[in-house]
Design a protein around this motif. Structure first.
Motif, mmCIF file in Angstrom:
data_model
loop_
_atom_site.group_PDB
_atom_site.id
_atom_site.type_symbol
_atom_site.label_atom_id
_atom_site.label_comp_id
_atom_site.label_asym_id
_atom_site.label_seq_id
_atom_site.Cartn_x
_atom_site.Cartn_y
_atom_site.Cartn_z
ATOM 1 N N UNK A 158 24.963 150.730 132.946
ATOM 2 C CA UNK A 158 26.408 150.963 132.864
ATOM 3 C C UNK A 158 26.984 151.200 134.260
ATOM 4 N N UNK A 159 28.072 150.476 134.555
ATOM 5 C CA UNK A 159 28.835 150.643 135.798
ATOM 6 C C UNK A 159 30.069 151.469 135.471
ATOM 7 N N UNK A 160 30.345 152.463 136.302
ATOM 8 C CA UNK A 160 31.469 153.376 136.076
ATOM 9 C C UNK A 160 32.623 153.084 137.040
ATOM 10 N N UNK A 161 33.808 153.566 136.695
ATOM 11 C CA UNK A 161 35.029 153.301 137.464
ATOM 12 C C UNK A 161 35.020 153.954 138.842
ATOM 13 N N UNK A 162 34.375 155.115 138.964
ATOM 14 C CA UNK A 162 34.411 155.889 140.203
ATOM 15 C C UNK A 162 33.007 156.085 140.768
ATOM 16 N N UNK A 163 32.952 156.570 141.994
ATOM 17 C CA UNK A 163 31.676 156.928 142.610
ATOM 18 C C UNK A 163 31.067 158.112 141.872
ATOM 19 N N UNK A 164 29.758 158.160 141.830
ATOM 20 C CA UNK A 164 29.004 159.283 141.278
ATOM 21 C C UNK A 164 28.852 160.307 142.397
#
Length: 185
Positions: A158-164
């Motif tokens: 899963x790719x998320x909208x923001x940096x981790x």
């Protein structure tokens, strides 16, 4: 062999396997240091509309698991990337993927003293042209038994909208899920 030559050999192997499906990758007198793991762990990645935006491959090497990620139409900037528990990618929110893969019941994040989850991966960067083209060497036993190894169930990338932020439990404040792919052998 240098890590660069290991990755190049692995990529050549993937290209060969895509062109000639029955081709093996360890033959020809080449080192088996980098090889596709049991026919490869791959994911076709989709966006929130269900459209294909690229793919990912996981390879095994002596220095760890190598992730090759090639995506398009990703908002420019830095994004969190994780392996999630369930091999399901139902758009638009991808909640079907469940939480991060965490068989050891640890906290989230490489910077968390009680972490990380098995599914915590490094951030990736989308270029100004909205592409991600990266190769990451991952530490840990991501391809080990029960995680993504032989006999393990499919998982989701899963790719998320923001940096981790690499520390905040449970997901590093990485925001909405914007792309997903089912990792399969």
């Amino acid at each position: 062999m240098t890590m660069r030559s290991v990755v190049l050999a692995a990529v050549r192997c993937l290209v060969l396997a895509a062109v000639v499906p029955a081709a093996g990758c360890a033959g020809g007198g080449r080192s088996s240091e980098a090889r596709v793991v049991a026919a490869g762990v791959r994911a076709d990645v989709i966006d929130t509309t269900g459209a294909s935006i690229g793919g990912a491959s996981l390879l095994d090497s002596r220095s760890g698991t190598v992730l090759v990620l090639k995506l398009k139409r990703v908002p420019p900037g830095t994004h969190g990337l994780h392996v999630h528990e369930t091999g399901a990618c139902d758009p638009p929110a991808f909640t079907s993927a469940g939480p991060h893969l965490n068989p050891s019941n640890r906290k989230h994040g490489a910077r968390n003293p009680d972490g990380p989850h098995a599914g915590d991966l490094p951030n990736v960067h989308a270029r100004p042209d909205s592409t991600v083209d990266t190769t990451l060497t991952l530490r840990g036993e991501l391809l080990g038994p029960g995680v993504l190894g032989a006999g393990a169930p499919p998982r989701a990338l899963v790719l998320h909208a923001n940096a981790d932020d690499l520390v905040t439990d449970p997901s590093g404040n990485s925001g909405a899920r914007i792309a997903c792919g089912i990792l399969r052998r």
